[in-house]
Scaffold this motif. Sequence first.
Motif, short mmCIF file in Angstrom:
data_model
loop_
_atom_site.label_atom_id
_atom_site.label_comp_id
_atom_site.label_asym_id
_atom_site.label_seq_id
_atom_site.Cartn_x
_atom_site.Cartn_y
_atom_site.Cartn_z
N UNK A 140 -0.19 0.52 -11.71
CA UNK A 140 1.13 0.09 -11.25
C UNK A 140 2.25 1.06 -11.60
N UNK A 141 2.00 2.09 -12.45
CA UNK A 141 3.11 2.82 -13.05
C UNK A 141 3.96 3.59 -12.05
N UNK A 142 3.32 4.28 -11.10
CA UNK A 142 4.09 5.08 -10.14
C UNK A 142 4.44 4.30 -8.87
N UNK A 143 4.17 3.01 -8.87
CA UNK A 143 4.54 2.20 -7.71
C UNK A 143 5.53 1.11 -8.15
N UNK A 144 5.03 -0.06 -8.56
CA UNK A 144 5.93 -1.14 -8.95
C UNK A 144 6.62 -0.88 -10.29
N UNK A 390 10.62 -1.24 -8.46
CA UNK A 390 10.61 -0.74 -7.09
C UNK A 390 10.15 -1.79 -6.09
N UNK A 391 10.86 -1.82 -4.97
CA UNK A 391 10.44 -2.62 -3.82
C UNK A 391 10.25 -1.75 -2.58
N UNK A 392 10.71 -0.51 -2.64
CA UNK A 392 10.50 0.45 -1.57
C UNK A 392 9.90 1.72 -2.16
N UNK A 393 9.25 2.51 -1.31
CA UNK A 393 8.49 3.66 -1.79
C UNK A 393 8.73 4.85 -0.87
N UNK A 394 8.62 6.05 -1.45
CA UNK A 394 8.85 7.28 -0.70
C UNK A 394 7.60 8.14 -0.69
N UNK A 417 -10.22 8.94 -10.88
CA UNK A 417 -9.47 8.92 -9.62
C UNK A 417 -8.65 7.64 -9.61
N UNK A 418 -7.50 7.71 -10.28
CA UNK A 418 -6.60 6.56 -10.36
C UNK A 418 -5.38 6.84 -9.50
N UNK A 419 -5.21 6.06 -8.46
CA UNK A 419 -4.07 6.21 -7.58
C UNK A 419 -2.97 5.26 -8.05
N UNK A 420 -1.76 5.44 -7.54
CA UNK A 420 -0.65 4.57 -7.94
C UNK A 420 0.32 4.38 -6.78
N UNK A 421 -0.20 4.48 -5.58
CA UNK A 421 0.66 4.45 -4.39
C UNK A 421 0.75 3.04 -3.80
N UNK A 422 1.73 2.89 -2.91
CA UNK A 422 1.89 1.67 -2.14
C UNK A 422 0.73 1.56 -1.15
N UNK A 423 -0.03 0.50 -1.23
CA UNK A 423 -1.19 0.34 -0.34
C UNK A 423 -0.86 -0.41 0.94
N UNK A 424 0.33 -0.98 1.01
CA UNK A 424 0.68 -1.76 2.20
C UNK A 424 0.94 -0.86 3.40
N UNK A 425 1.40 0.37 3.14
CA UNK A 425 1.72 1.30 4.23
C UNK A 425 0.90 2.58 4.07
N UNK A 426 -0.41 2.43 3.97
CA UNK A 426 -1.31 3.55 3.76
C UNK A 426 -1.52 4.27 5.10
N UNK A 427 -1.03 5.49 5.21
CA UNK A 427 -1.14 6.21 6.48
C UNK A 427 -2.50 6.88 6.63
N UNK A 428 -2.77 7.36 7.82
CA UNK A 428 -4.08 7.91 8.14
C UNK A 428 -4.40 9.16 7.32
N UNK A 429 -3.41 10.03 7.11
CA UNK A 429 -3.65 11.25 6.34
C UNK A 429 -4.01 10.90 4.89
N UNK A 430 -3.21 10.00 4.29
CA UNK A 430 -3.48 9.61 2.90
C UNK A 430 -4.85 8.97 2.78
N UNK A 431 -5.19 8.13 3.71
CA UNK A 431 -6.51 7.49 3.68
C UNK A 431 -7.61 8.54 3.77
#
Length: 534
Positions: A140-144, A390-394, A417-431
């Motif tokens: 959660x650290x780099x997201x919420x 955070x409620x929005x992400x860049x 491999x620990x990610x910390x990104x917003x998963x609600x708006x996961x784009x095709x490149x990131x995936x």
Amino acid sequence: MIRIPFLSFLCFALLVAHTAASGREMPSPYPAPEPGVRLTPPESPAPLINEPRLFGATPGAPIQMSISASGKRPMSFAAAKLPPGLKLDRETGVITGRISRPGTYSFPVQASNSHGKTTGTMTVRIGKEICLTPPMGWSSWYSYSGGVSQENILKTARLMVESGLAQYGYSYVNIDDCWQGSRGGKYRAIQPNKRFPDMKSMCREIHRLGLKAGIYSTPWMGTYAGYMGGTSPNSQGDYSSLALPENKRPQPDQLFGGCPGSQRLGAAKIGPVWMVSQDAKQWAEWGFDYVKMDWYLIDVPSTERISADLKKSGRDIVLSVSNSTPFEIAGPISKTANVWRTTGDIEDHWGSLKKIASSQEKWQPYAGPGHWNDPDMLQIGRLGKVGKANTTFQPTRLTPDEQYFQMSFWAMISAPLIISCDLEHLDDFTRGILCNREVIAVNQTFHGPSEKVLAQDGCEVWIKPLGEGRTAVGFFNTGNERQTVKVPLSLLKLKSPQHVRDVWKQENAGTARQEMNVQLNPHGAALFLLEGKK
């Protein structure tokens, strides 16, 4: 040393490579990709069993593991010769239970859907070691960050499944700092603040999804974000002698204010009363599987004491220590912790990534099943601001090539491999970056430490043994200009010829006979799998 076996799907891929690549040479130079392009091919609707396939547990401890399989849903699962004490959920692929007798248990598994079926082998080792492959998951650290809550943790857990990340082995959902309330309960352990109304039910729901739950603490009296830690000024767990008045706290339970409040108020140190043992019992009772213990400087006696407390808790809990482990204690730390941070906190810019990557070579001999070097989290995807609710992400500030660099380098050195990104708006490149099954296989396969074999003109070449005559080779450009790197096979400790597979593209690249000649974008990387003639 336990050896992590290589993947059967890559065995098949390399069998194809013998036929397809034997008749053509690897291009010289092998061209760099167009910047910003997704290199990972579209996902197959047919079932494919992914990593991890090796799991560790202590005798009699609760076991939860999943058959990580990608492909179109619905999917059904089967397992033959399942060890006594384990059971399989045929709809989800989740395996649970307990095994009391030490030993190695391997068994065949199958995944089926409307496009076909596939088989593979999974292995459970019952003994002293857990965390036999580098952990994969989310934090959660780099997201919420400062706004982490039970609601957004469960939302993320559901998105881990819905997005398909869980199908590629991402399993941990970790709460970082800012969850703590006051001490209480039957153990006088840290209880959650009001954003976490029911930790036990939260962990139960995470487990029901086939995932695992992680939590955060420190042996200091106060955390970096200003919440209470695992030691106390007194046996009552009363921190009022150090804490800010309530009207001066950013959040009600943020006793010491925002960072560096704990340092400023004298709470950033190990207190006179050790309460981690009580907290560990509470974490186990709630159902946590992972704990990040965060302090500086990491020391061996405290780590050993924390490890002992976790082992007495009644549950297998992975111990991750953070941050900036002194290299002088790499030996004893690597025998005690499951994961240890080799760096300070990473940031999503090239300077931070380059600095961290340049410091990892000396740590490699200490990695192995159950014990992993941690250069910190992947800075990939949409991120929040550290310490903010955070409620929005860049989007990450890393360029697409820098993201390929990080994922490739972390794969080569067997990093978590620990990610910390917003998963609600996961784009095709990131995936595509996160869900390349062959890149993940390089990360999860261990037959010995990685090694840097070439460093010249801002470029590096690393090798990693994968077993059965296979070697991963990573090319990395830390410079600001496009570079072409030539490396003889002899320097890679390989004989001619070698069949070459581009791991990111998941395609055969041809045959290398005397050398590899690879073009790299600025801050870019390339990752290959080589196998010699049988």
